[in-house]
Design an enzyme around this catalytic site. Structure first.
Site, PDB file in Angstrom:
ATOM      1  N   GLU A  84     -12.781  -3.583  29.217  1.00 33.23           N
ATOM      2  CA  GLU A  84     -11.642  -3.243  30.056  1.00 33.23           C
ATOM      3  C   GLU A  84     -10.673  -4.396  30.216  1.00 33.23           C
ATOM      4  O   GLU A  84     -11.058  -5.562  30.195  1.00 33.23           O
ATOM      5  CB  GLU A  84     -12.129  -2.804  31.436  1.00 33.23           C
ATOM      6  CG  GLU A  84     -12.824  -1.474  31.347  1.00 33.23           C
ATOM      7  CD  GLU A  84     -13.215  -0.903  32.675  1.00 33.23           C
ATOM      8  OE1 GLU A  84     -12.707  -1.370  33.708  1.00 33.23           O
ATOM      9  OE2 GLU A  84     -14.032   0.025  32.670  1.00 33.23           O
ATOM     10  N   CYS A  97      -5.510  -9.259  33.046  1.00 34.65           N
ATOM     11  CA  CYS A  97      -6.851  -9.804  33.267  1.00 34.65           C
ATOM     12  C   CYS A  97      -7.733  -9.320  32.124  1.00 34.65           C
ATOM     13  O   CYS A  97      -7.927  -8.113  31.947  1.00 34.65           O
ATOM     14  CB  CYS A  97      -7.385  -9.312  34.613  1.00 34.65           C
ATOM     15  SG  CYS A  97      -9.111  -9.775  34.913  1.00 34.65           S
ATOM     16  N   CYS A 104     -22.481  -9.267  30.327  1.00 40.29           N
ATOM     17  CA  CYS A 104     -22.600 -10.663  30.760  1.00 40.29           C
ATOM     18  C   CYS A 104     -24.063 -10.961  31.032  1.00 40.29           C
ATOM     19  O   CYS A 104     -24.808 -10.087  31.459  1.00 40.29           O
ATOM     20  CB  CYS A 104     -21.786 -10.851  32.049  1.00 40.29           C
ATOM     21  SG  CYS A 104     -21.781 -12.546  32.678  1.00 40.29           S
ATOM     22  N   CYS A 108     -25.211 -12.543  38.254  1.00 40.04           N
ATOM     23  CA  CYS A 108     -24.791 -12.705  39.656  1.00 40.04           C
ATOM     24  C   CYS A 108     -25.088 -11.432  40.459  1.00 40.04           C
ATOM     25  O   CYS A 108     -24.850 -10.320  39.994  1.00 40.04           O
ATOM     26  CB  CYS A 108     -23.296 -13.025  39.733  1.00 40.04           C
ATOM     27  SG  CYS A 108     -22.864 -14.559  38.901  1.00 40.04           S
ATOM     28  N   CYS A 111     -22.195  -8.715  41.231  1.00 43.76           N
ATOM     29  CA  CYS A 111     -21.258  -8.339  40.163  1.00 43.76           C
ATOM     30  C   CYS A 111     -21.777  -7.173  39.332  1.00 43.76           C
ATOM     31  O   CYS A 111     -22.951  -7.124  38.975  1.00 43.76           O
ATOM     32  CB  CYS A 111     -20.998  -9.554  39.268  1.00 43.76           C
ATOM     33  SG  CYS A 111     -19.810  -9.221  37.964  1.00 43.76           S
ATOM     34  N   CYS A 325     -12.394  -6.760  41.038  1.00 39.86           N
ATOM     35  CA  CYS A 325     -13.385  -7.681  40.480  1.00 39.86           C
ATOM     36  C   CYS A 325     -14.779  -7.068  40.456  1.00 39.86           C
ATOM     37  O   CYS A 325     -15.234  -6.523  41.454  1.00 39.86           O
ATOM     38  CB  CYS A 325     -13.497  -8.930  41.337  1.00 39.86           C
ATOM     39  SG  CYS A 325     -11.969  -9.724  41.657  1.00 39.86           S
TER      40      CYS A 325
HETATM   41  N1  SAH Z   1     -17.719 -15.053  34.659  1.00 42.94           N
HETATM   42  C1  SAH Z   1     -16.521 -15.590  35.228  1.00 42.94           C
HETATM   43  C2  SAH Z   1     -15.317 -14.663  35.176  1.00 42.94           C
HETATM   44  C3  SAH Z   1     -15.520 -13.188  35.495  1.00 42.94           C
HETATM   45  S1  SAH Z   1     -15.714 -12.677  37.135  1.00 42.94           S
HETATM   46  C4  SAH Z   1     -16.789 -16.055  36.636  1.00 42.94           C
HETATM   47  O1  SAH Z   1     -17.896 -15.902  37.117  1.00 42.94           O
HETATM   48  O2  SAH Z   1     -15.902 -16.631  37.240  1.00 42.94           O
HETATM   49  C5  SAH Z   1     -14.193 -12.908  37.966  1.00 42.94           C
HETATM   50  C6  SAH Z   1     -14.399 -13.115  39.460  1.00 42.94           C
HETATM   51  O3  SAH Z   1     -14.827 -11.893  40.112  1.00 42.94           O
HETATM   52  C7  SAH Z   1     -15.494 -14.140  39.747  1.00 42.94           C
HETATM   53  O4  SAH Z   1     -15.090 -15.021  40.747  1.00 42.94           O
HETATM   54  C8  SAH Z   1     -16.624 -13.238  40.239  1.00 42.94           C
HETATM   55  O5  SAH Z   1     -17.541 -13.964  40.984  1.00 42.94           O
HETATM   56  C9  SAH Z   1     -15.850 -12.192  41.007  1.00 42.94           C
HETATM   57  N2  SAH Z   1     -16.621 -11.005  41.354  1.00 42.94           N
HETATM   58  C10 SAH Z   1     -17.659 -10.457  40.706  1.00 42.94           C
HETATM   59  N3  SAH Z   1     -18.131  -9.391  41.376  1.00 42.94           N
HETATM   60  C11 SAH Z   1     -17.362  -9.240  42.460  1.00 42.94           C
HETATM   61  C12 SAH Z   1     -17.344  -8.314  43.544  1.00 42.94           C
HETATM   62  N4  SAH Z   1     -18.211  -7.334  43.627  1.00 42.94           N
HETATM   63  N5  SAH Z   1     -16.412  -8.482  44.513  1.00 42.94           N
HETATM   64  C13 SAH Z   1     -15.497  -9.498  44.435  1.00 42.94           C
HETATM   65  N6  SAH Z   1     -15.461 -10.394  43.430  1.00 42.94           N
HETATM   66  C14 SAH Z   1     -16.394 -10.270  42.464  1.00 42.94           C
END
Ligand code: SAH
Length: 337
Positions: A84, A97, A104, A108, A111, A325
């Protein structure tokens, strides 16, 4: 391929090297086939058709937010995988974006992108297509790029750097490094390698917790490399590039939003002049975590500001098209399965 590589290819094909500039310019405009490249000779186009391929992804799904005009694309790649891309309309320009991997492997806890693990990394050309195809389909000129979609960019280091060279090239799309942000969950080796290249892009670090106990709980990457080591790498990055780092901090109710954590966070980022971007957690169906209340976020922000830290709270765009995000790709996968 970069222009000098295209020149070498052309000379192998017995074609004039100086055509490389034209060819590169076509490829930077999302040409879907060699036949579109009408200012190249018929012979050259035929030679290219026989030996090379150009591919542009197909739109599997396109959703437009009725609230803010955010567009979310689901692209089908050559091998059937899907990623996406989101186009956001800001006053300072349209921002795309992009995803850097299919899935991935960072795991986390908040996420959605990591739920199915890593399928594969994206090639430089595929990342380039995300930008060019979104621009072409939407008709919106793109001025800014954020590498904040699906995947961990520093876990696909070489391909990401090549993508940056392609998109930044003066003979190509020519998007300035200062208009590009790269977001990482904090891979220390990758941050050091990036510092060596001394690019003028903005580095965003997904910190999300200022203490090892909390961070290791929500971000497995922290178990092998803790907050101290990560901040050391950030300091080295800042010293080398003189670019201010942006720290992303998701606000999760009762997990990382206490007064004490605000103080710890301030103590980490202030010495290197870091900017903090507070992000209200977007709810992910498969996850039990909840966002902090707006009042808690405001209090946390105030506390950071009181300690002299530069803070913003991220405005959420595209919530009604699951473009926020951490929500990318999952729904389509679930619908298909
Ligand atoms: N892997 C990279 C880039 C992708 S995620 C990273 O970790 O930075 C982009 C951003 O979205 C990151 O800051 C991630 O922590 C955040 N993110 C992931 N899941 C989210 C959620 N459920 N709510 C808000 N931000 C989220």
């Amino acid at each position: 391929m970069l222009p000098e590589e295209l020149a070498a290819l052309l000379s192998e094909l017995g074609q004039p090297r100086y055509r490389a500039k034209q060819l590169f310019s076509w490829l930077s405009r999302d040409a879907g086939s060699f036949d579109e490249m009408t200012d190249l000779s018929k012979e050259l186009r035929a030679a290219l058709r026989e030996t090379c391929s150009v591919y542009t992804p197909k739109v599997l799904r396109k959703q437009i937010s009725s609230r803010d005009g955010t567009i979310k694309y689901l692209w089908e790649l050559e091998d059937g995988n899907a990623v996406e891309t989101v186009v956001m309309r800001y006053r300072h320009g349209n921002t795309v974006c992009i995803s850097t991997q299919v899935g991935c492997r960072m795991g986390c806890a908040f996420c959605a992108s990591t739920l199915g693990g890593l399928v594969r990394v994206l090639r430089p050309s595929e990342m380039l297509s995300e930008v060019l195809s979104s621009e072409r389909d939407s008709g919106l000129p793109i001025s800014n790029i954020v590498l904040m979609g699906i995947g961990e960019p520093l876990d696909n280091f070489d391909n990401v750097i090549r993508f940056l060279q392609l998109i930044n090239h003066p003979q190509g799309r020519n998007i300035g490094m200062r208009h590009i942000s790269l977001s990482t969950c904090g891979l220390v080796d990758g941050i050091d390698r990036l510092a060596e290249l001394d690019l003028q892009l903005t580095l965003s670090v997904s910190l999300h917790a200022p203490d090892d106990e909390t961070r290791s709980r929500i971000m497995p990457v922290n178990r092998s490399c803790g907050v101290g080591e990560l901040m050391d790498a950030c300091r080295r990055y800042f010293e080398k590039t003189q670019r201010r780092i942006s720290f992303e901090y998701i606000m999760i109710d009762g997990v990382n939003d206490s007064d004490k954590q605000a103080s710890l966070l301030a103590a980490l980022v202030r010495p290197i002049g870091g900017h903090v971007n507070l992000i209200p957690l977007n709810h992910v169906e498969e996850r039990a975590l909840k966002p902090s209340s707006p009042e808690r976020i405001a209090a946390f922000q105030k506390q950071l500001e009181g300690k002299g830290v530069n803070v913003t709270v991220r405005r959420s765009l595209g919530g009604d098209v699951d473009a926020s995000c951490g929500q990318l790709r999952r729904k389509a996968e679930r619908m298909n399965s």
